[in-house]
Design a protein around this motif. Structure first.
Motif, PDB file in Angstrom:
ATOM      1  N   GLY A 162      30.498  33.965  28.825  1.00  0.00           N
ATOM      2  CA  GLY A 162      30.201  33.162  30.009  1.00  0.00           C
ATOM      3  C   GLY A 162      30.716  33.792  31.287  1.00  0.00           C
ATOM      4  O   GLY A 162      31.139  33.094  32.215  1.00  0.00           O
ATOM      5  N   LEU A 163      30.672  35.126  31.363  1.00  0.00           N
ATOM      6  CA  LEU A 163      31.198  35.861  32.517  1.00  0.00           C
ATOM      7  C   LEU A 163      30.056  36.396  33.382  1.00  0.00           C
ATOM      8  O   LEU A 163      28.980  36.713  32.877  1.00  0.00           O
ATOM      9  N   HIS A 164      30.323  36.517  34.685  1.00  0.00           N
ATOM     10  CA  HIS A 164      29.318  36.987  35.631  1.00  0.00           C
ATOM     11  C   HIS A 164      29.952  37.975  36.603  1.00  0.00           C
ATOM     12  O   HIS A 164      31.185  38.072  36.693  1.00  0.00           O
ATOM     13  N   ILE A 165      29.113  38.683  37.312  1.00  0.00           N
ATOM     14  CA  ILE A 165      29.611  39.609  38.340  1.00  0.00           C
ATOM     15  C   ILE A 165      30.424  38.816  39.360  1.00  0.00           C
ATOM     16  O   ILE A 165      30.000  37.759  39.829  1.00  0.00           O
ATOM     17  N   GLY A 166      31.597  39.352  39.675  1.00  0.00           N
ATOM     18  CA  GLY A 166      32.489  38.677  40.614  1.00  0.00           C
ATOM     19  C   GLY A 166      33.580  37.875  39.935  1.00  0.00           C
ATOM     20  O   GLY A 166      34.577  37.511  40.574  1.00  0.00           O
ATOM     21  N   ASP A 167      33.420  37.592  38.626  1.00  0.00           N
ATOM     22  CA  ASP A 167      34.439  36.826  37.910  1.00  0.00           C
ATOM     23  C   ASP A 167      35.675  37.689  37.656  1.00  0.00           C
ATOM     24  O   ASP A 167      35.581  38.902  37.448  1.00  0.00           O
ATOM     25  N   THR A 168      36.810  37.032  37.632  1.00  0.00           N
ATOM     26  CA  THR A 168      38.075  37.681  37.266  1.00  0.00           C
ATOM     27  C   THR A 168      38.519  37.154  35.915  1.00  0.00           C
ATOM     28  O   THR A 168      38.501  35.948  35.672  1.00  0.00           O
ATOM     29  N   THR A 169      38.898  38.056  35.035  1.00  0.00           N
ATOM     30  CA  THR A 169      39.326  37.653  33.699  1.00  0.00           C
ATOM     31  C   THR A 169      40.427  38.585  33.219  1.00  0.00           C
ATOM     32  O   THR A 169      40.915  39.432  33.973  1.00  0.00           O
ATOM     33  N   THR A 170      40.814  38.438  31.955  1.00  0.00           N
ATOM     34  CA  THR A 170      41.874  39.263  31.370  1.00  0.00           C
ATOM     35  C   THR A 170      41.283  40.237  30.362  1.00  0.00           C
ATOM     36  O   THR A 170      40.420  39.870  29.562  1.00  0.00           O
ATOM     37  N   LEU A 171      41.744  41.480  30.412  1.00  0.00           N
ATOM     38  CA  LEU A 171      41.389  42.496  29.424  1.00  0.00           C
ATOM     39  C   LEU A 171      42.643  42.814  28.634  1.00  0.00           C
ATOM     40  O   LEU A 171      43.650  43.251  29.216  1.00  0.00           O
ATOM     41  N   ARG A 172      42.611  42.576  27.331  1.00  0.00           N
ATOM     42  CA  ARG A 172      43.766  42.862  26.477  1.00  0.00           C
ATOM     43  C   ARG A 172      43.680  44.308  26.017  1.00  0.00           C
ATOM     44  O   ARG A 172      42.751  44.683  25.316  1.00  0.00           O
ATOM     45  N   THR A 173      44.694  45.136  26.399  1.00  0.00           N
ATOM     46  CA  THR A 173      44.604  46.572  26.113  1.00  0.00           C
ATOM     47  C   THR A 173      45.679  47.186  25.200  1.00  0.00           C
ATOM     48  O   THR A 173      45.714  48.432  25.163  1.00  0.00           O
ATOM     49  N   PRO A 174      46.534  46.527  24.509  1.00  0.00           N
ATOM     50  CA  PRO A 174      46.700  45.087  24.349  1.00  0.00           C
ATOM     51  C   PRO A 174      47.498  44.401  25.455  1.00  0.00           C
ATOM     52  O   PRO A 174      47.491  43.183  25.514  1.00  0.00           O
ATOM     53  N   ASP A 175      48.218  45.142  26.272  1.00  0.00           N
ATOM     54  CA  ASP A 175      48.881  44.482  27.402  1.00  0.00           C
ATOM     55  C   ASP A 175      47.819  43.819  28.270  1.00  0.00           C
ATOM     56  O   ASP A 175      46.774  44.421  28.551  1.00  0.00           O
ATOM     57  N   PRO A 176      48.052  42.587  28.717  1.00  0.00           N
ATOM     58  CA  PRO A 176      47.036  41.895  29.509  1.00  0.00           C
ATOM     59  C   PRO A 176      46.862  42.530  30.886  1.00  0.00           C
ATOM     60  O   PRO A 176      47.838  42.783  31.591  1.00  0.00           O
ATOM     61  N   VAL A 177      45.612  42.818  31.248  1.00  0.00           N
ATOM     62  CA  VAL A 177      45.300  43.416  32.543  1.00  0.00           C
ATOM     63  C   VAL A 177      44.282  42.513  33.240  1.00  0.00           C
ATOM     64  O   VAL A 177      43.245  42.177  32.653  1.00  0.00           O
ATOM     65  N   GLU A 178      44.570  42.121  34.455  1.00  0.00           N
ATOM     66  CA  GLU A 178      43.614  41.295  35.201  1.00  0.00           C
ATOM     67  C   GLU A 178      42.526  42.198  35.772  1.00  0.00           C
ATOM     68  O   GLU A 178      42.825  43.179  36.466  1.00  0.00           O
ATOM     69  N   VAL A 179      41.275  41.877  35.490  1.00  0.00           N
ATOM     70  CA  VAL A 179      40.161  42.723  35.935  1.00  0.00           C
ATOM     71  C   VAL A 179      39.091  41.860  36.598  1.00  0.00           C
ATOM     72  O   VAL A 179      38.968  40.666  36.324  1.00  0.00           O
ATOM     73  N   THR A 180      38.331  42.506  37.475  1.00  0.00           N
ATOM     74  CA  THR A 180      37.203  41.854  38.146  1.00  0.00           C
ATOM     75  C   THR A 180      35.922  42.557  37.731  1.00  0.00           C
ATOM     76  O   THR A 180      35.830  43.792  37.793  1.00  0.00           O
TER      77      THR A 180
END
Length: 853
Positions: A162-180
C-alpha cells in the motif's frame, strides 16, 4: 482379430455406461501427470526467461572466484570484490560501461506497519544502477534516487504494501532505515521478478547499510562496446583481474541461476508432484482392474457362448483388451486436454498457498504429451490384462450355468501369501528403523506392507464388513442386514473397490501423522533447549526477510524487565576444509538462555580466537577442548581457533559458536536470525512481552512471540505443506470414489433381477436406495479403516527412519482429532459415492427387473 475388434466395438457401443468410471479414472490420472510435466516445463521456461531478462544487458560479470557452501544449501557465499576495480575495468578495450552491483537483504515495511514479503522469495536491496542496460529494472514512474534516504521499489512490492511515490516508510537492512519512495520500477515489463521485492538505493546508502565497509560490492557488471562479444570481453578482462577474482559471461550467469533453481528446487518440486501423480494412477489401477473384473464376470455366459461358437481363447482375450485399449486411448487423449487445465490451476494454486512462482505462458513439450498418453494406455491395458486372460479361460460349458460362487476371500493361498508378505514387511521395516537405521530399508518395508494389505484385503473383508456392519442390523433392520450381505457377497470385489480408497486415505494419514510428528518435534526442541520467555524472530521458512538488527538484543537487554537477551547471528567459514555454518553470539548469554547439555570446557573464554562446537562435530573432527582448528572465511583470511568448549545439544544453538568479536573482521551484512529473551523474577509474561514489543517497534517491528507461539510459527511451513498435500490427494480420493460408484452401478446391473424380486415382495424404493447407500458406506468404511491403519504404520516408519538418519531427535505423534476427521470424510465420501447408484436402483421397473436375464 478383426472379429475380436468388431465384437469389442459393438460391446462398447451397447454398454458405454459400464466404462464411465474407468474412462474418468484414466482421464484424471493422465490429466494430473500431464499437468505436472507441463507445469515443470513452464516453470523452467519462466525461470529461463526471468534470469535471461535480468542479465540481458550484462555482457560480463566480475566476481570472487571462490565460494563457501554449507551443508543443506545449494548456493555458496562469496566474498565481495573491491569497487576500485570499476575504474580499471573501464579502461580495458572493448568495455563500454561498468558498474558495481551492491546487493543485500532489505525488507520494506508496508503502510500497515507489517513487513512486505519474506515468506519464501528473497527481499533484496541494492544500489540503483544508472546505466539502463546494466540495470535489470526499468523506471516506470517517478525518478531515480538522488540523495541519501531516497529509494526506488518494484511496483509489485509497493502495491502489496500500500505504498506510493512520496511515502516514507522503514527499510529493514536489518537496522531500520527511514526511506522515501521516489520511483517505481518494473522487471521485464512485469511488476517485479516473480515475488521477489527490490529496493534500489543510492550507491553511498547501499555501501553504508548493505556492506561491512565502503568499497565492497557483490560483483561488477560490465557492458561490451559495439563489435565485442561476451566471450571476447571475458578473455580481455581475465588477465588484468587480481588473484581470486574471475570474469564470466552474462549468459553463463543466467545459466548458473537457472541451473541452481532447475537443477535442485524444480527437480525436487516436480518429483514431489510426480509422487502424487503416481498415487493417483495407482488408485486408478485398482478402479480400472475392478471394473474389467466385474464386466468379465458379468459376461461369463456371453464369453462362453463365443467359445462354443468357435472363438479361440486368444480372440476372447483380445476382445477384452481391445475394449480396454479403446477406453485407454480416448480417455488418455481427453486427459491431455485436462492436463492443460490442471497446469493452469496449479499455476494459480501455488502462489495462493505460499509457493510463489514467476508468471508465464504454459509450455507444452512433446515429452509432456507423449509420456502421459503412453502411461495412461499402459496402466489401463495392464489393469485389464488379468481380467482379459480370465475371460479367455472361460469354458464353453459355462454358458449353461446360472451363477458362480465367489470364494476368493476364503483362498488359503491368498491368506498364506499375504501373511508371509506382512511378516516380511515387518521384518524389513524394523530392520530399517531399529536395527540399522536406513530410509531405503524402511521404504522397502513400506512397499511390502502396502502389498500385504492388498493381498490380504479379500481375506480380511469378510470379518471387517461383519464387524463394521454389525450396528446396521440394529439401526437399519433388514435394510442394513441386506447391505452388509451384499458387501459380503464378493469379498474380492469389496476389497478391490475399497483398496483404491484405502491407498488415498493411507497417504493422507501418513502425511497427517508425519506433520503432527514434525510439530511435536519442534515443540519438544523449543521446550527442551530454550529456557527463555519470549523470542523475537524472522520468518520461519524461505529465503526472504532481512533478519534482525544486531543492536536489538542489546537494546532489549537494557529494559528493567529483562534479565538476559541474546541474539543469534549466522556466519560461514571452512572448518578444516569443509563449509560450516557458524552461530555468532554472546556465548555467556547463550549458555544462560539455552540448554546446551553437558559442557566440557567453558563458554566464557571464547574471545576473538576461541570456538565452541557440539560433541558430535568434535567427534567427527577428532577435536577436544584445548585443541586448535583452522577456519577460512569468505574474505579469504585464515585463522587458527582454539576449541574452548564442547557442548552436548545443538538444535537451536547450532553446531559451531564464535563471538561477534571473532566474526567482526570477516562479516558482510550483519544480522541476527533470532533474539531470545529471559525476564527477571517477578515480571509477568504480559508485562515482559509488552516491554520487548516496545523496543522491537523501533527496529522495524519484528514479531515477538512466547515460547509456544514460536514453536507453532516455526511449524508454519508444515501446515502449508499439508494444505498442498491434501489438495493434491483430493484427486486420488476422487478417483477412488468414482471406482466405488462404478462398482456399485455395475453390481446393480448384475443384480437387476434380484432387486426386482425384493421390490416385488414389498421393499420400498427408499429402502432399496438406502440398502445401496449403506453398502457403499460399508465399502468406504472398510477402505478408510485399512487406510488409517496402513497410514499410521507408515507414518511411524517414516518418523523413526528420519530419527535414525538424522542427528536431531524426532518425536512421534498421532493427532486423533485430525485422523477422526479423515475417517469421517472417508465414510461420508462413501455415502456420497453411493447416491447415483442408489438413485438408479430406485428407478428400476419391477416387472422389467424380474424378467431380466
Amino acid at each position: 482379430m478383426n472379429a475380436s475388434v468388431r465384437i469389442s466395438v459393438s460391446s462398447l457401443r451397447a454398454h458405454k455406461r459400464r466404462f464411465a468410471g474407468t474412462f474418468l479414472a484414466v482421464l484424471l490420472g493422465v490429466a494430473f501427470l500431464a499437468g505436472t510435466l507441463v507445469m515443470g516445463d513452464t516453470l523452467r521456461a519462466s525461470f529461463d526467461t526471468m534470469f535471461g531478462d535480468a542479465t540481458s544487458g550484462t555482457d560480463a560479470v566480475v566476481r570472487s572466484a571462490d565460494t563457501i557452501t554449507t551443508p543443506g544449501e545449494s548456493q555458496g557465499v562469496r566474498q565481495p570484490v573491491d569497487t576500485d576495480l570499476v575504474a580499471a575495468v573501464e579502461k580495458i578495450p572493448g568495455v563500454a560501461a561498468a558498474a558495481p552491483d551492491i546487493q543485500g537483504a532489505g525488507q520494506l515495511v508496508g503502510a500497515n506497519g507489517k513487513p512486505i514479503g519474506g515468506q519464501g522469495p528473497p527481499t533484496l536491496a541494492g544500489n540503483w544502477i544508472d546505466d539502463p542496460e546494466l540495470n535489470a529494472y526499468r523506471l516506470a514512474e517517478g525518478r531515480a534516487p538522488a540523495k541519501s534516504g531516497e529509494v526506488v521499489v518494484n511496483r509489485g512490492a509497493a502495491e502489496k504494501g500500500g505504498l506510493h511515490i512520496g511515502d516514507t516508510t522503514t527499510l529493514r537492512t536489518p537496522d531500520p532505515v527511514e526511506v522515501t519512495i521516489v520511483g517505481l520500477a518494473t522487471f521485464g515489463g512485469e511488476d517485479g521478478m516473480a515475488q521477489v521485492t527490490f529496493t534500489g538505493m543510492t550507491r553511498s546508502d547501499a555501501e553504508k547499510y548493505l556492506t561491512a565497509k565502503p568499497g565492497d560490492a557483490a560483483s561488477i557488471l560490465v557492458r561490451a562496446g559495439p563489435g565485442t562479444g561476451q566471450r571476447e570481453l571475458v578473455d580481455a578482462l581475465t588477465p588484468v583481474l587480481p588473484t581470486g577474482v574471475e570474469a564470466i559471461t552474462g549468459q553463463e550467469l543466467a545459466e548458473e541461476n537457472t541451473d541452481m533453481v532447475s537443477g535442485q528446487f524444480l527437480t525436487l518440486f516436480t518429483a514431489f508432484l510426480l509422487v502424487f501423480s503416481g498415487v493417483a494412477l495407482l488408485v486408478a489401477t485398482f478402479s480400472i482392474h475392478n471394473t474389467f473384473a466385474i464386466v468379465v464376470a458379468q459376461r461369463t455366459r456371453e464369453n462362453a457362448l463365443l467359445r462354443a461358437l468357435g472363438a479361440s481363447r486368444r480372440q476372447v482375450t483380445a476382445s477384452t483388451l481391445v475394449e480396454a485399449g479403446v477406453v485407454a486411448v480416448v480417455a488418455s487423449a481427453a486427459g491431455l486436454a485436462g492436463g492443460m487445465g490442471i497446469a493452469a490451476g496449479l499455476q494459480a494454486l501455488f502462489p495462493a498457498i505460499g509457493f510463489p512462482f514467476p508468471e508465464g505462458d504454459l509450455v507444452i513439450s512433446a515429452l509432456s504429451m507423449a509420456l502421459p498418453l503412453a502411461v495412461g494406455v499402459v496402466v489401463c491395458l495392464g489393469s485389464a490384462l488379468l481380467p482379459a486372460v480370465r475371460a479367455g479361460r472361460t469354458a464353453p460349458l459355462a454358458a449353461l450355468r446360472e451363477t458362480s460362487v465367489d470364494r476368493s476371500g476364503a483362498s488359503r493361498t491368498r491368506a498364506v501369501v499375504g501373511t508371509g508378505l506382512a511378516a516380511l514387511a515387518l521384518a524389513v521395516t524394523l530392520t530399517g528403523v531399529v536395527v540399522s537405521p536406513s530410509l531405503w530399508l524402511a521404504g522397502g518395508g513400506a512397499v511390502l506392507a502396502l502389498a500385504a494389505f492388498v493381498v490380504l484385503g479379500p481375506v480380511a473383508a469378510t470379518s471387517a464388513v461383519r464387524v463394521l456392519g454389525a450396528p446396521l442390523d440394529r439401526l437399519r433392520g433388514v435394510t442394513g442386514a441386506l447391505a452388509a450381505r451384499n458387501a459380503l457377497r464378493s469379498p474380492k470385489r469389496t476389497a478391490a473397490t475399497a483398496s483404491a480408497l484405502m491407498i488415498g486415505v493411507a497417504v493422507v494419514s501418513l502425511f497427517t501423522v508425519f506433520g503432527a510428528s514434525l510439530k511435536a518435534t519442534m515443540d519438544q526442541t523449543v521446550s527442551r533447549s530454550f529456557a527463555g520467555d519470549v523470542v523475537v524472530s524472522t520468518p520461519s521458512f524461505g529465503a526472504g526477510g532481512s533478519g534482525l538488527s544486531p543492536a536489538l538484543a542489546g537494546a532489549i537487554g537494557e529494559r528493567p524487565e529483562v534479565d538476559t537477551a541474546v541474539g543469534l547471528g549466522r556466519g560461514v567459514a571452512e572448518v578444516d576444509g569443509k563449509g560450516r555454518a557458524l552461530t555468532v553470539t554472546d556465548p555467556v548469554a547463550l549458555e544462560r538462555t539455552f540448554d546446551l547439555g553437558d559442557i566440557r570446557g567453558s563458554m566464557r573464554g571464547l574471545g576473538a580466537d576461541g570456538i565452541a562446537l557440539t560433541e558430535e562435530e568434535a567427534d567427527k573432527q577428532g577435536l577436544k577442548a584445548g585443541d586448535t582448528t583452522r577456519l577460512v572465511f569468505t574474505d579469504g583470511q585464515e585463522k587458527t581457533f582454539t576449541v574452548r568448549a564442547v557442548y552436548g545439544r545443538s538444535e537451536l544453538a547450532g553446531e559451531y559458536v564464535i563471538t561477534r568479536e571473532a566474526w567482526a573482521p570477516h562479516r558482510t551484512q550483519d544480522s541476527d536470525t533470532v533474539v531470545a529473551v529471559s525476564f527477571k523474577d517477578g515480571v509477568t509474561a504480559s508485562e515482559g512481552k509488552a516491554a520487548v514489543e516496545k523496543v522491537a517497534k523501533a527496529y522495524g517491528n519484528p514479531e515477538v512471540q512466547t515460547r509456544d507461539e514460536y514453536a507453532r510459527s516455526s511449524a508454519g511451513a508444515i501446515d502449508m505443506m499439508l494444505t498442498l498435500v491434501y489438495a493434491l490427494l483430493a484427486l486420488a480420493v476422487l478417483i477412488a470414489l468414482l471406482g466405488i460408484a462404478n462398482t456399485l452401478t455395475l453390481a446393480i446391473h448384475e443384480r437387476t433381477r434380484e432387486l426386482g424380486l425384493l421390490r416385488a415382495v414389498g421393499q420400498t424404493r427408499s429402502q432399496l436406495r438406502a440398502m445401496v447407500r449403506w453398502e457403499s458406506v460399508l465399502v468406504a468404511a472398510f477402505g478408510t479403516a485399512g487406510g488409517l491403519a496402513l497410514g499410521g504404520f507408515l507414518g511411524w516408519v517414516l518418523v523413526k527412519a528420519s530419527d535414525g538418519a538424522s542427528s536431531s531427535a524426532f518425536a512421534f505423534a498421532v493427532p486423533p482429532g485430525q485422523l477422526c476427521v479423515v475417517a469421517g470424510v472417508g465414510v461420508a465420501a462413501g455415502a456420497f459415492a453411493g447416491l447415483r447408484p442408489a438413485g438408479r436402483a430406485g428407478r428400476l421397473n419391477v416387472l422389467h427387473a424380474i424378467a431380466a436375464e
